[in-house]
Design a protein around this motif. Sequence first.
Motif, PDB file in Angstrom:
ATOM      1  N   PRO A  25      20.335   2.263  20.527  1.00 41.48           N
ATOM      2  CA  PRO A  25      20.353   3.538  21.196  1.00 41.48           C
ATOM      3  C   PRO A  25      21.934   4.201  21.610  1.00 41.48           C
ATOM      4  CG  PRO A  25      18.582   2.608  21.682  1.00 41.48           C
ATOM      5  CD  PRO A  25      19.124   1.422  21.158  1.00 41.48           C
ATOM      6  N   ASP A  26      22.022   5.383  21.486  1.00 41.55           N
ATOM      7  CA  ASP A  26      23.631   5.818  21.901  1.00 41.55           C
ATOM      8  C   ASP A  26      23.757   5.244  23.430  1.00 41.55           C
ATOM      9  OD1 ASP A  26      23.354   6.997  19.500  1.00 41.55           O
ATOM     10  OD2 ASP A  26      23.877   8.943  20.165  1.00 41.55           O
ATOM     11  N   ALA A  27      23.130   5.291  24.346  1.00 35.94           N
ATOM     12  CA  ALA A  27      23.252   5.149  25.689  1.00 35.94           C
ATOM     13  C   ALA A  27      23.547   3.637  25.963  1.00 35.94           C
ATOM     14  CB  ALA A  27      22.262   5.636  26.595  1.00 35.94           C
ATOM     15  N   VAL A  28      22.689   2.771  25.030  1.00 38.43           N
ATOM     16  CA  VAL A  28      22.876   1.476  25.181  1.00 38.43           C
ATOM     17  C   VAL A  28      24.032   1.030  24.515  1.00 38.43           C
ATOM     18  CG1 VAL A  28      21.772  -0.959  24.451  1.00 38.43           C
ATOM     19  CG2 VAL A  28      20.284   1.273  25.123  1.00 38.43           C
ATOM     20  N   CYS A  29      24.595   1.728  23.445  1.00 35.87           N
ATOM     21  CA  CYS A  29      25.987   1.258  22.641  1.00 35.87           C
ATOM     22  C   CYS A  29      26.987   1.593  23.645  1.00 35.87           C
ATOM     23  CB  CYS A  29      26.157   2.021  21.647  1.00 35.87           C
ATOM     24  SG  CYS A  29      25.057   1.818  19.985  1.00 35.87           S
ATOM     25  N   THR A  30      26.930   2.457  24.590  1.00 34.94           N
ATOM     26  CA  THR A  30      28.014   2.812  25.496  1.00 34.94           C
ATOM     27  C   THR A  30      27.948   1.770  26.514  1.00 34.94           C
ATOM     28  OG1 THR A  30      27.689   5.176  25.133  1.00 34.94           O
ATOM     29  CG2 THR A  30      28.750   4.431  27.172  1.00 34.94           C
ATOM     30  N   GLN A  31      26.901   1.201  27.050  1.00 35.05           N
ATOM     31  CA  GLN A  31      26.539   0.330  28.130  1.00 35.05           C
ATOM     32  C   GLN A  31      27.266  -0.993  27.667  1.00 35.05           C
ATOM     33  OE1 GLN A  31      23.129  -2.041  28.208  1.00 35.05           O
ATOM     34  NE2 GLN A  31      24.824  -3.229  29.268  1.00 35.05           N
ATOM     35  N   VAL A  32      26.739  -1.248  26.411  1.00 40.00           N
ATOM     36  CA  VAL A  32      27.234  -2.714  25.981  1.00 40.00           C
ATOM     37  C   VAL A  32      28.967  -2.747  25.818  1.00 40.00           C
ATOM     38  CG1 VAL A  32      27.234  -4.172  23.738  1.00 40.00           C
ATOM     39  CG2 VAL A  32      24.972  -3.352  24.724  1.00 40.00           C
ATOM     40  N   ILE A  33      29.324  -1.852  24.933  1.00 42.30           N
ATOM     41  CA  ILE A  33      30.735  -1.679  25.134  1.00 42.30           C
ATOM     42  C   ILE A  33      31.386  -1.806  26.543  1.00 42.30           C
ATOM     43  CG2 ILE A  33      32.805  -0.259  24.201  1.00 42.30           C
ATOM     44  CD1 ILE A  33      30.848   0.848  21.827  1.00 42.30           C
ATOM     45  N   ASN A  34      31.075  -0.876  27.497  1.00 46.67           N
ATOM     46  CA  ASN A  34      31.638  -0.860  28.690  1.00 46.67           C
ATOM     47  C   ASN A  34      31.614  -2.108  29.433  1.00 46.67           C
ATOM     48  OD1 ASN A  34      32.291   1.870  28.060  1.00 46.67           O
ATOM     49  ND2 ASN A  34      30.545   2.711  29.387  1.00 46.67           N
ATOM     50  N   ASP A  35      30.294  -2.891  29.416  1.00 49.88           N
ATOM     51  CA  ASP A  35      30.303  -3.897  30.280  1.00 49.88           C
ATOM     52  C   ASP A  35      30.983  -5.240  29.610  1.00 49.88           C
ATOM     53  OD1 ASP A  35      28.708  -2.636  31.937  1.00 49.88           O
ATOM     54  OD2 ASP A  35      26.856  -3.445  31.300  1.00 49.88           O
ATOM     55  N   ASN A  36      30.910  -5.265  28.271  1.00 47.31           N
ATOM     56  CA  ASN A  36      31.725  -6.393  27.819  1.00 47.31           C
ATOM     57  C   ASN A  36      33.340  -5.937  27.896  1.00 47.31           C
ATOM     58  OD1 ASN A  36      30.115  -8.319  26.057  1.00 47.31           O
ATOM     59  ND2 ASN A  36      28.981  -6.423  25.802  1.00 47.31           N
ATOM     60  N   GLU A  37      33.677  -4.775  27.831  1.00 45.78           N
ATOM     61  CA  GLU A  37      35.220  -4.589  27.943  1.00 45.78           C
ATOM     62  C   GLU A  37      35.767  -5.053  29.299  1.00 45.78           C
ATOM     63  OE1 GLU A  37      38.569  -0.948  27.245  1.00 45.78           O
ATOM     64  OE2 GLU A  37      36.363  -0.277  27.486  1.00 45.78           O
ATOM     65  N   ILE A  38      34.864  -4.643  30.391  1.00 49.07           N
ATOM     66  CA  ILE A  38      35.166  -5.065  31.712  1.00 49.07           C
ATOM     67  C   ILE A  38      35.095  -6.774  31.784  1.00 49.07           C
ATOM     68  CG2 ILE A  38      34.316  -5.025  34.320  1.00 49.07           C
ATOM     69  CD1 ILE A  38      33.168  -2.303  33.602  1.00 49.07           C
ATOM     70  N   PHE A  39      34.181  -7.334  31.259  1.00 48.31           N
ATOM     71  CA  PHE A  39      33.987  -8.792  31.314  1.00 48.31           C
ATOM     72  C   PHE A  39      35.022  -9.510  30.546  1.00 48.31           C
ATOM     73  CE2 PHE A  39      31.661 -12.478  29.701  1.00 48.31           C
ATOM     74  CZ  PHE A  39      31.723 -13.493  30.790  1.00 48.31           C
ATOM     75  N   PHE A  40      35.482  -8.992  29.247  1.00 53.57           N
ATOM     76  CA  PHE A  40      36.574  -9.565  28.594  1.00 53.57           C
ATOM     77  C   PHE A  40      37.834  -9.373  29.016  1.00 53.57           C
ATOM     78  CE2 PHE A  40      34.104  -8.846  24.184  1.00 53.57           C
ATOM     79  CZ  PHE A  40      33.404  -9.696  24.534  1.00 53.57           C
ATOM     80  N   ASN A  41      38.138  -8.371  29.869  1.00 52.48           N
ATOM     81  CA  ASN A  41      39.385  -8.263  30.426  1.00 52.48           C
ATOM     82  C   ASN A  41      39.709  -9.106  31.578  1.00 52.48           C
ATOM     83  OD1 ASN A  41      40.343  -6.127  28.613  1.00 52.48           O
ATOM     84  ND2 ASN A  41      39.558  -4.475  29.852  1.00 52.48           N
ATOM     85  N   GLN A  42      38.467  -9.311  32.364  1.00 50.45           N
ATOM     86  CA  GLN A  42      38.640 -10.402  33.555  1.00 50.45           C
ATOM     87  C   GLN A  42      38.522 -11.988  32.794  1.00 50.45           C
ATOM     88  OE1 GLN A  42      34.701  -9.223  35.008  1.00 50.45           O
ATOM     89  NE2 GLN A  42      35.620  -8.266  36.810  1.00 50.45           N
ATOM     90  N   CYS A  43      38.012 -12.159  31.704  1.00 54.52           N
ATOM     91  CA  CYS A  43      38.191 -13.278  31.266  1.00 54.52           C
ATOM     92  C   CYS A  43      39.652 -13.545  30.609  1.00 54.52           C
ATOM     93  CB  CYS A  43      37.135 -13.651  29.928  1.00 54.52           C
ATOM     94  SG  CYS A  43      35.429 -13.782  30.441  1.00 54.52           S
ATOM     95  N   ARG A  44      40.147 -12.737  30.106  1.00 49.52           N
ATOM     96  CA  ARG A  44      41.323 -12.691  29.556  1.00 49.52           C
ATOM     97  C   ARG A  44      42.295 -13.075  30.810  1.00 49.52           C
ATOM     98  NH1 ARG A  44      39.793  -8.148  26.166  1.00 49.52           N
ATOM     99  NH2 ARG A  44      39.135  -8.776  24.030  1.00 49.52           N
ATOM    100  N   GLU A  45      42.234 -12.296  32.003  1.00 48.28           N
ATOM    101  CA  GLU A  45      43.006 -12.658  33.084  1.00 48.28           C
ATOM    102  C   GLU A  45      43.057 -13.964  33.505  1.00 48.28           C
ATOM    103  OE1 GLU A  45      42.157  -9.849  35.993  1.00 48.28           O
ATOM    104  OE2 GLU A  45      42.880  -8.065  34.939  1.00 48.28           O
TER     105      GLU A  45
END
Length: 206
Positions: A25-45
């Motif tokens: 669902p569209d709202a879930v797509c947005t949530q999955v992308i946003n949450d993973n983007e934040i997490f990935f950036n923290q992991c890369r740091e």
Amino acid sequence: MSIAVIAIDLHRGHLDPAVATMPLPDAVCTQVINDNEIFFNQCRELKIPIIHLLTQYRSESEILSNPAWQERSKDPNATRKNVGSHNIAGMPGVQVIPELWDERDILVDTKKRYDCFVATDLEFVLKANNITTLWITGVNTNSCCLATSIDASCRDYDVTMVSDCVNTMDGPDYHEMALKVFERAFGKVKHSSQLIQEVKNKLVNK
């Protein structure tokens, strides 16, 4: 550090409503992308590598050689009825969501079944980088994420499913059930913020 993020099928075929063949669902797509983007950036740091597993097929026949998938492709009411036309090479869906990709990441794009270890070089990549701990994110919680997490546990990796960074096209009940099944017998389920804080605490206490 012996940790790696296993980012499963965070591609346009699931998460870009404009081209997705098996969309969440569209709202879930947005949530999955946003949450993973934040997490990935923290992991890369923290110098934790991100390994993307990308589903990609040569043809419909390669997909439908799986009997269960062939059956679902014939059921107009199945959430996965479009499985036969999903992520065939050259389709726009066969691309990691751009916000989630970084040139430092690793890509394994030969995934053809739910379990990311089947017929890919994932384990080679893990062994070559001395990875023993896996943090699982992606789509779908109750199929690819669950199958991969269970297999990884059986291969003696230390596995955590990242609760806020996985989701499914099959709805919240299947998402929650998959997390409970995994946590009961195979590994851990934790929020991304908890994992990041645990690593930071270990670095401070060294």
